[in-house]
Design a protein around this motif. Structure first.
Motif, PDB file in Angstrom:
ATOM      1  N   LYS A 142       9.874  16.717 -44.135  1.00  0.00           N
ATOM      2  CA  LYS A 142       9.943  15.663 -43.127  1.00  0.00           C
ATOM      3  C   LYS A 142       9.686  14.175 -43.701  1.00  0.00           C
ATOM      4  O   LYS A 142       9.091  13.655 -44.348  1.00  0.00           O
ATOM      5  N   VAL A 143      10.689  13.460 -43.032  1.00  0.00           N
ATOM      6  CA  VAL A 143      11.209  11.970 -43.440  1.00  0.00           C
ATOM      7  C   VAL A 143      10.041  11.282 -42.450  1.00  0.00           C
ATOM      8  O   VAL A 143       9.826  11.123 -41.261  1.00  0.00           O
ATOM      9  N   PRO A 144       8.996  10.445 -43.251  1.00  0.00           N
ATOM     10  CA  PRO A 144       8.024   9.555 -42.561  1.00  0.00           C
ATOM     11  C   PRO A 144       8.585   8.284 -41.783  1.00  0.00           C
ATOM     12  O   PRO A 144       8.441   7.302 -42.432  1.00  0.00           O
ATOM     13  N   TRP A 145       9.507   8.569 -40.757  1.00  0.00           N
ATOM     14  CA  TRP A 145      10.071   7.379 -40.349  1.00  0.00           C
ATOM     15  C   TRP A 145       9.215   6.244 -39.714  1.00  0.00           C
ATOM     16  O   TRP A 145       9.708   5.060 -40.157  1.00  0.00           O
ATOM     17  N   ARG A 146       8.040   6.626 -39.301  1.00  0.00           N
ATOM     18  CA  ARG A 146       7.197   5.360 -38.907  1.00  0.00           C
ATOM     19  C   ARG A 146       6.683   4.780 -39.946  1.00  0.00           C
ATOM     20  O   ARG A 146       6.765   3.344 -39.953  1.00  0.00           O
ATOM     21  N   HIS A 147       6.338   5.045 -41.160  1.00  0.00           N
ATOM     22  CA  HIS A 147       5.959   4.563 -42.132  1.00  0.00           C
ATOM     23  C   HIS A 147       7.252   3.585 -42.786  1.00  0.00           C
ATOM     24  O   HIS A 147       6.994   2.622 -43.173  1.00  0.00           O
ATOM     25  N   ILE A 148       8.330   4.205 -42.820  1.00  0.00           N
ATOM     26  CA  ILE A 148       9.334   3.488 -43.205  1.00  0.00           C
ATOM     27  C   ILE A 148       9.715   2.323 -42.310  1.00  0.00           C
ATOM     28  O   ILE A 148      10.012   1.301 -42.899  1.00  0.00           O
ATOM     29  N   ALA A 149       9.707   2.371 -40.830  1.00  0.00           N
ATOM     30  CA  ALA A 149      10.132   1.483 -40.187  1.00  0.00           C
ATOM     31  C   ALA A 149       9.160   0.329 -40.112  1.00  0.00           C
ATOM     32  O   ALA A 149       9.440  -0.825 -39.828  1.00  0.00           O
ATOM     33  N   THR A 150       7.997   0.648 -40.719  1.00  0.00           N
ATOM     34  CA  THR A 150       6.819  -0.654 -40.784  1.00  0.00           C
ATOM     35  C   THR A 150       6.441  -0.898 -42.155  1.00  0.00           C
ATOM     36  O   THR A 150       5.516  -1.692 -42.414  1.00  0.00           O
ATOM     37  N   SER A 151       7.488  -0.560 -43.211  1.00  0.00           N
ATOM     38  CA  SER A 151       7.198  -1.041 -44.444  1.00  0.00           C
ATOM     39  C   SER A 151       7.714  -2.343 -44.906  1.00  0.00           C
ATOM     40  O   SER A 151       9.090  -2.252 -44.617  1.00  0.00           O
ATOM     41  N   ALA A 190      12.238  -5.599 -47.143  1.00  0.00           N
ATOM     42  CA  ALA A 190      12.819  -6.584 -47.937  1.00  0.00           C
ATOM     43  C   ALA A 190      14.039  -6.199 -48.516  1.00  0.00           C
ATOM     44  O   ALA A 190      15.025  -6.951 -48.862  1.00  0.00           O
ATOM     45  N   ILE A 191      14.131  -4.834 -48.784  1.00  0.00           N
ATOM     46  CA  ILE A 191      15.381  -4.429 -49.581  1.00  0.00           C
ATOM     47  C   ILE A 191      16.343  -4.391 -48.525  1.00  0.00           C
ATOM     48  O   ILE A 191      17.705  -5.033 -48.960  1.00  0.00           O
ATOM     49  N   ILE A 192      16.372  -4.047 -47.314  1.00  0.00           N
ATOM     50  CA  ILE A 192      17.618  -3.991 -46.269  1.00  0.00           C
ATOM     51  C   ILE A 192      18.020  -5.216 -46.039  1.00  0.00           C
ATOM     52  O   ILE A 192      19.276  -5.530 -46.117  1.00  0.00           O
ATOM     53  N   ILE A 193      17.150  -6.348 -45.794  1.00  0.00           N
ATOM     54  CA  ILE A 193      17.558  -7.678 -45.361  1.00  0.00           C
ATOM     55  C   ILE A 193      18.189  -8.205 -46.587  1.00  0.00           C
ATOM     56  O   ILE A 193      19.318  -8.953 -46.438  1.00  0.00           O
ATOM     57  N   CYS A 194      17.845  -8.046 -47.734  1.00  0.00           N
ATOM     58  CA  CYS A 194      18.702  -8.715 -48.983  1.00  0.00           C
ATOM     59  C   CYS A 194      19.926  -7.979 -49.069  1.00  0.00           C
ATOM     60  O   CYS A 194      20.898  -8.615 -49.565  1.00  0.00           O
TER      61      CYS A 194
END
Length: 532
Positions: free
Chosen positions: A266-275, A280-284
């Motif tokens: 199970k992918v923890p989408w809620r935790h990923i979306a609020t991390s 920081a990785i995505i925006i950079c």
């Protein structure tokens, strides 16, 4: 297959299995980017200069204002090449960006497919799709540019799984201290593929015509797919030729880093979306993608329309910055591995230092680039330096996913690459609109100026919120729930402590395993062979 395995053991049994994987993946990334980016060179031969523009390159004309042609600087005659298609700069931007329309849609899917089903068929299938697409491209272009756009969208749709699937493979196959080096050598073969594609396409087009460039490069991809399907396996445990010592070393090392033997379901989408570390990785990554997309797709166009190079010279000179990026990746990853192995910097500070090199130094060099005008030697030198330093992304944002969540590194990479892919199709379209009928140095300066804030602002966000630690949501409830690193006074990790908690039949058992986190000296692995 048994006969093949016996033959491979006799001929290549001396090679660690992860090195063989790295070699094939290295060739795979070269093929991946050859079929993806050859169009950026081929389109220069396919399309004639827009009739609204001067018939000569900007730097070959004689008036002196910024938005009018200036004094010639190259000292050789311009070859005016008449292409088969009369496409405006806006249409060319749509064609060049169309790959990314499909590419962004399968990023998350690709990472998750590889985490669940393995990298062999996911990564291999995307290279196959690229080869077939290249073989069909000349016919599609001659039918209508809309047909070529559709084909490129489908190619992007299939090839969007490539990077995230290999990132999932990285978490399963490569011990943590080898990952920066693996990423720089294998992932950045994509940069080497870009560098090889440009002069190769120029040479093929000059001698055989532009359709041949599609046919030859597409055929190379199909040949690679046959070898990949025969010798590669998705996980170390599935590999029939891996030595017991290497298997034990890999599995022990990746478990210590927080990677589960069986991937969480199970992918923890809620935790990923609020991390914030994930954001920081995505925006950079998005900021970095802007500059790279500009050079990947539009550098050959700039070299032809502004500096006035023929197709053959264009390909060779456009390749130089990407060769420098590959060399920069090798150099910076080696330094990062040396720093990490000796505990001179924490993981977070290592990522922080090398991200500054990768993002802020190129931003400063872009400022210098817009000042040099028609000086082609200075232009090429600055681009080479900028991409050399940008190679440091292999030791920062590209590998940071495996620091924060090795179990979901493929999924995280897919999410980040999906966002970065939006930039990949925006850049050619925006540049096409800015330069449509205005192939002047002044307009191209505006294009380059946009890169500066796209490098600087995302990097500042990354520096503020990055992390080098495994996040708690990396684990299922039945998997390790705490991973900590004990350190001495110098900050050098002495060991990793992995605490596992299992709850079955109302009985709770706590087990602590202490495993050395440092490899043996001189980079040797526990099986006595040289690491990747």
């Amino acid at each position: 297959m048994d006969a093949l395995n016996r033959f491979l053991v006799r001929t290549m049994g001396w090679m660690p299995a992860r090195v063989a994987l790295g070699a094939m993946a290295w060739l795979g990334f070269i093929n991946l980017f050859m079929v993806r980016l050859n169009l950026s060179v081929i389109i220069v031969a396919m399309v004639g200069r827009n009739t609204s523009a001067s018939s000569r390159a900007y730097c070959y004309n004689t008036t002196g204002s910024l938005d009018q042609p200036s004094v010639p600087v190259l000292g050789v005659a311009v070859v005016v090449q008449q292409g088969e298609f009369d496409w405006s700069e806006t249409i060319q931007g749509l064609v060049l960006g169309s790959f990314s329309y499909g590419y962004l849609l399968t990023q998350v899917v690709g990472g998750r497919l590889a985490e669940v089903y393995g990298v062999k068929w996911v990564f291999g299938g995307c290279i196959l799709a690229g080869g077939v697409s290249n073989l069909l491209s000349p016919a599609a272009a001659r039918l209508h540019y809309g047909a070529l756009i559709t084909l490129r969208v489908l190619q992007g749709l299939c090839q969007g799984v490539a990077w995230p699937s290999m990132h999932a493979c990285l978490a399963q196959w490569i011990p943590p201290l080898e990952r920066s080096r693996f990423v720089s050598i294998v992932y950045f073969a994509s940069t080497l593929g870009t560098a090889m594609t440009m002069p190769l396409c120029g040479l093929i087009i000059d001698n055989l015509g532009w359709p041949a460039a599609f046919y030859i490069i597409g055929s190379l991809s199909l040949a690679w797919c046959i070898v990949w399907a025969l010798i590669i396996h998705s996980t170390p445990a599935q590999h029939p030729r891996i030595s017991p010592e290497e298997l034990q070393y890999i599995e022990s090392a990746i478990r210590t880093s927080g990677t589960s033997r069986k991937g969480p379901t199970k992918v923890p989408w809620r935790h990923i979306a609020t991390s914030l570390p994930v954001w920081a990785i995505i925006i950079c990554d998005v900021g970095n993608s802007w500059g790279i997309s500009l050079l990947n797709f539009l550098l050959p166009t700039f070299m032809k329309n502004i500096l006035g190079f023929s197709i053959k010279a264009n390909g060779a000179l456009s390749a130089l910055p990407f060769i420098c990026r590959y060399v920069g990746a090798l150099v910076t990853s080696s330094v990062a591995t040396w720093v990490s192995a000796r505990g001179l910097l924490s993981v977070a500070n290592t990522r922080r230092a090398f991200s500054v090199i990768a993002m802020l130094v190129p931003a400063a060099l872009v400022v210098a680039l817009v000042q040099v005008g028609c000086d082609w030697q200075a232009t090429i030198a600055i681009l080479c330096l900028a991409l050399f330093f940008n190679g440091a992304v292999t030791s920062s944002i590209i590998v940071n996913h495996t620091d924060v969540s090795p179990n979901f590194s493929g999924t995280l990479f897919g999410v980040g690459n999906m966002c970065a892919s939006v930039v990949s199709f925006i850049v050619p379209v925006v540049t096409g609109i800015m330069t449509d009928g205005q192939q002047t140095l002044g307009q191209w300066r505006k294009v380059f100026w946009v890169c500066v804030p796209m490098y600087v602002l995302p990097e500042l966000f990354y520096l503020a919120f990055l992390s080098g630690s495994v996040q708690p949501w990396n684990y299922d409830t039945q998997e390790p729930t705490n991973l900590s690193t004990a350190t001495g006074t110098t900050g050098t990790p002495k060991h990793n402590t992995v605490t596992t908690t299992t709850d079955k039949h109302n009985t709770t058992t706590n087990t602590t395993i202490i495993v050395p986190s440092q490899p043996e000296k001189n980079g040797s692995t526990q099986d006595g062979r040289c690491g990747m």
